[in-house]
Design a protein around this motif. Structure first.
Motif, PDB file in Angstrom:
ATOM      1  N   TYR A  16     -11.641  -0.222  -2.420  1.00 18.76           N
ATOM      2  CA  TYR A  16     -12.118   1.106  -2.004  1.00 18.76           C
ATOM      3  C   TYR A  16     -13.351   1.490  -2.825  1.00 18.76           C
ATOM      4  O   TYR A  16     -14.344   1.983  -2.276  1.00 18.76           O
ATOM      5  CB  TYR A  16     -11.002   2.130  -2.201  1.00 18.76           C
ATOM      6  CG  TYR A  16     -11.335   3.529  -1.726  1.00 18.76           C
ATOM      7  CD1 TYR A  16     -10.908   3.975  -0.480  1.00 18.76           C
ATOM      8  CD2 TYR A  16     -12.071   4.410  -2.518  1.00 18.76           C
ATOM      9  CE1 TYR A  16     -11.203   5.251  -0.037  1.00 18.76           C
ATOM     10  CE2 TYR A  16     -12.374   5.686  -2.087  1.00 18.76           C
ATOM     11  CZ  TYR A  16     -11.935   6.107  -0.846  1.00 18.76           C
ATOM     12  OH  TYR A  16     -12.237   7.365  -0.409  1.00 18.76           O
ATOM     13  N   MET A  71       0.845  -1.201   0.000  1.00 24.04           N
ATOM     14  CA  MET A  71       0.000   0.000   0.000  1.00 24.04           C
ATOM     15  C   MET A  71       0.878   1.249   0.000  1.00 24.04           C
ATOM     16  O   MET A  71       1.730   1.420   0.875  1.00 24.04           O
ATOM     17  CB  MET A  71      -0.921   0.007   1.233  1.00 24.04           C
ATOM     18  CG  MET A  71      -1.759   1.275   1.359  1.00 24.04           C
ATOM     19  SD  MET A  71      -2.820   1.294   2.844  1.00 24.04           S
ATOM     20  CE  MET A  71      -4.106   0.119   2.355  1.00 24.04           C
ATOM     21  N   TYR A 111      -6.195  -2.605  -3.735  1.00 26.06           N
ATOM     22  CA  TYR A 111      -6.754  -1.721  -2.710  1.00 26.06           C
ATOM     23  C   TYR A 111      -7.731  -0.711  -3.300  1.00 26.06           C
ATOM     24  O   TYR A 111      -8.773  -0.415  -2.712  1.00 26.06           O
ATOM     25  CB  TYR A 111      -5.632  -0.971  -1.985  1.00 26.06           C
ATOM     26  CG  TYR A 111      -4.779  -1.841  -1.096  1.00 26.06           C
ATOM     27  CD1 TYR A 111      -5.318  -2.452   0.032  1.00 26.06           C
ATOM     28  CD2 TYR A 111      -3.427  -2.046  -1.377  1.00 26.06           C
ATOM     29  CE1 TYR A 111      -4.533  -3.259   0.856  1.00 26.06           C
ATOM     30  CE2 TYR A 111      -2.643  -2.843  -0.566  1.00 26.06           C
ATOM     31  CZ  TYR A 111      -3.199  -3.442   0.542  1.00 26.06           C
ATOM     32  OH  TYR A 111      -2.424  -4.239   1.348  1.00 26.06           O
ATOM     33  N   LEU A 158      -7.457  -5.030   5.979  1.00 25.84           N
ATOM     34  CA  LEU A 158      -7.972  -4.986   4.608  1.00 25.84           C
ATOM     35  C   LEU A 158      -7.645  -6.258   3.853  1.00 25.84           C
ATOM     36  O   LEU A 158      -8.496  -6.819   3.148  1.00 25.84           O
ATOM     37  CB  LEU A 158      -7.402  -3.779   3.872  1.00 25.84           C
ATOM     38  CG  LEU A 158      -7.829  -2.386   4.346  1.00 25.84           C
ATOM     39  CD1 LEU A 158      -7.123  -1.316   3.517  1.00 25.84           C
ATOM     40  CD2 LEU A 158      -9.335  -2.212   4.260  1.00 25.84           C
ATOM     41  N   GLN A 165      -2.300   5.854  -1.036  1.00 26.99           N
ATOM     42  CA  GLN A 165      -3.426   4.964  -0.773  1.00 26.99           C
ATOM     43  C   GLN A 165      -3.755   4.938   0.725  1.00 26.99           C
ATOM     44  O   GLN A 165      -4.925   4.971   1.120  1.00 26.99           O
ATOM     45  CB  GLN A 165      -3.114   3.552  -1.260  1.00 26.99           C
ATOM     46  CG  GLN A 165      -3.125   3.407  -2.775  1.00 26.99           C
ATOM     47  CD  GLN A 165      -2.669   2.025  -3.205  1.00 26.99           C
ATOM     48  OE1 GLN A 165      -1.693   1.477  -2.662  1.00 26.99           O
ATOM     49  NE2 GLN A 165      -3.362   1.443  -4.171  1.00 26.99           N
ATOM     50  N   VAL A 170      -3.469  -2.456   6.842  1.00 27.41           N
ATOM     51  CA  VAL A 170      -3.143  -3.348   5.728  1.00 27.41           C
ATOM     52  C   VAL A 170      -3.569  -4.774   6.041  1.00 27.41           C
ATOM     53  O   VAL A 170      -4.165  -5.470   5.202  1.00 27.41           O
ATOM     54  CB  VAL A 170      -1.636  -3.284   5.413  1.00 27.41           C
ATOM     55  CG1 VAL A 170      -1.239  -4.402   4.461  1.00 27.41           C
ATOM     56  CG2 VAL A 170      -1.279  -1.926   4.817  1.00 27.41           C
ATOM     57  N   TRP A 202      -7.340   5.857   2.540  1.00 24.90           N
ATOM     58  CA  TRP A 202      -8.067   4.963   3.433  1.00 24.90           C
ATOM     59  C   TRP A 202      -8.252   5.593   4.808  1.00 24.90           C
ATOM     60  O   TRP A 202      -9.317   5.460   5.425  1.00 24.90           O
ATOM     61  CB  TRP A 202      -7.333   3.629   3.550  1.00 24.90           C
ATOM     62  CG  TRP A 202      -7.612   2.710   2.409  1.00 24.90           C
ATOM     63  CD1 TRP A 202      -6.849   2.493   1.294  1.00 24.90           C
ATOM     64  CD2 TRP A 202      -8.761   1.871   2.259  1.00 24.90           C
ATOM     65  NE1 TRP A 202      -7.443   1.583   0.463  1.00 24.90           N
ATOM     66  CE2 TRP A 202      -8.626   1.179   1.030  1.00 24.90           C
ATOM     67  CE3 TRP A 202      -9.886   1.636   3.034  1.00 24.90           C
ATOM     68  CZ2 TRP A 202      -9.571   0.271   0.578  1.00 24.90           C
ATOM     69  CZ3 TRP A 202     -10.836   0.726   2.587  1.00 24.90           C
ATOM     70  CH2 TRP A 202     -10.668   0.062   1.370  1.00 24.90           C
TER      71      TRP A 202
END
Length: 282
Positions: free
Chosen positions: A49, A1, A45, A33, A5, A30, A9
């Motif tokens: 999202y 990530m 990711y 997710l 990013q 991380v 988030w």
């Protein structure tokens, strides 16, 4: 990530829950997710999202993800001094006169997770009032953002390690063993507690009556100071005159509110709502 990013988030989580994810919690995000993305077969990711932010399906998926991002590990009577404070400084210390019975108490447990805190409050109150005798009524409203945590709370079943601070007398009176290492809260106590989903960012819309006791511990730690103060401003609005607000020690150092006075008791952080000389809340 990537850092970009991560920032994206963090903002989504902050906007929807108020939780602040510091840079050092990137690995936690991380991991949380990744676990959910593996279940969905999603490897990107940004794609995940997008899923979370589109329509009804996204709303359902967000509810599932929130369970990965909130911490539910707790136990009964987690902070003993706070319960001693309630018994000694809030509840009556002598039998309530017949003319004032039934004695009534409305309680709110904010961020109740899997229910141990709410049931602990119910046990402490019922145990104390039953010793005094007379007629009494109390109810505990327990709220949390996590639907799965609330489902566990409503079932009222817990492993023995969660009850390590429950006395033998309390265990015998308020629980029954349903498996070798599983205990269930008895129905008589469960009916005293009502569980409901509520995001602390939505307190302004919460249809709650004035509360005599509001218990809010290990919730504010997820927010920055400005958010903590905003949340507490709404909480105080729902505190009855003379009612008590109990926070976690150290959760908001130096905080003051014009309608509250500090209740001093060792290793606790508590306040009482004062009343104007002419009657009503200050």
């Amino acid at each position: 990530m990537s850092e970009a990013q991560f920032a994206r988030w963090v903002e989504l989580v902050r906007r929807r829950t108020g939780m602040q994810l510091a840079p050092e919690r990137k690995s936690f995000l991380v991991t949380s997710l990744a676990a959910r993305m593996r279940e969905l077969g999603c490897e990107d990711y940004d794609a995940y999202y997008a899923l979370l932010t589109e329509g009804p399906r996204g709303a359902v998926e967000w509810a599932l993800l929130v369970d990965r991002l909130t911490v539910h590990e707790t136990r009964f009577f987690r902070h003993r001094p706070s319960f001693a404070l309630i018994r000694e400084r809030l509840l009556p210390q002598a039998p309530v006169p017949e003319a004032l019975q039934p004695y009534r108490l409305q309680v709110w447990s904010i961020g109740c997770a899997t229910g141990e805190e709410a049931y602990s409050l119910a046990i402490a109150i019922d145990e104390h009032l039953s010793r005094l005798g007379g007629r009494y009524y109390f109810g505990v409203t327990a709220t949390d953002i996590s639907l799965s945590a609330l489902a566990t709370a409503r079932r009222g079943r817990y492993p023995g390690k969660r009850l390590d601070r429950v006395s033998p007398d309390q265990r015998a009176r308020y629980f029954r063993r349903v498996a070798p290492d599983t205990w269930e809260v008895v129905p008589e106590l469960r009916k005293r507690v009502c569980f409901a989903q509520l995001n602390v960012l939505d307190l302004a819309r919460a249809p709650l009556a004035p509360m005599d006791l509001i218990f809010c511990q290990n919730v504010l730690i997820y927010f920055d100071r400005a958010q903590r103060e905003a949340v507490l401003a709404e909480v105080v609005r729902r505190l009855a005159p003379g009612g008590m607000l109990v926070l976690g020690p150290g959760e908001l150092v130096g905080w003051r509110h014009p309608e509250l006075e500090r209740v001093h008791y060792p290793d606790t952080l508590a306040f009482r709502r004062v009343a104007r000389a002419g009657g009503g809340a200050a």
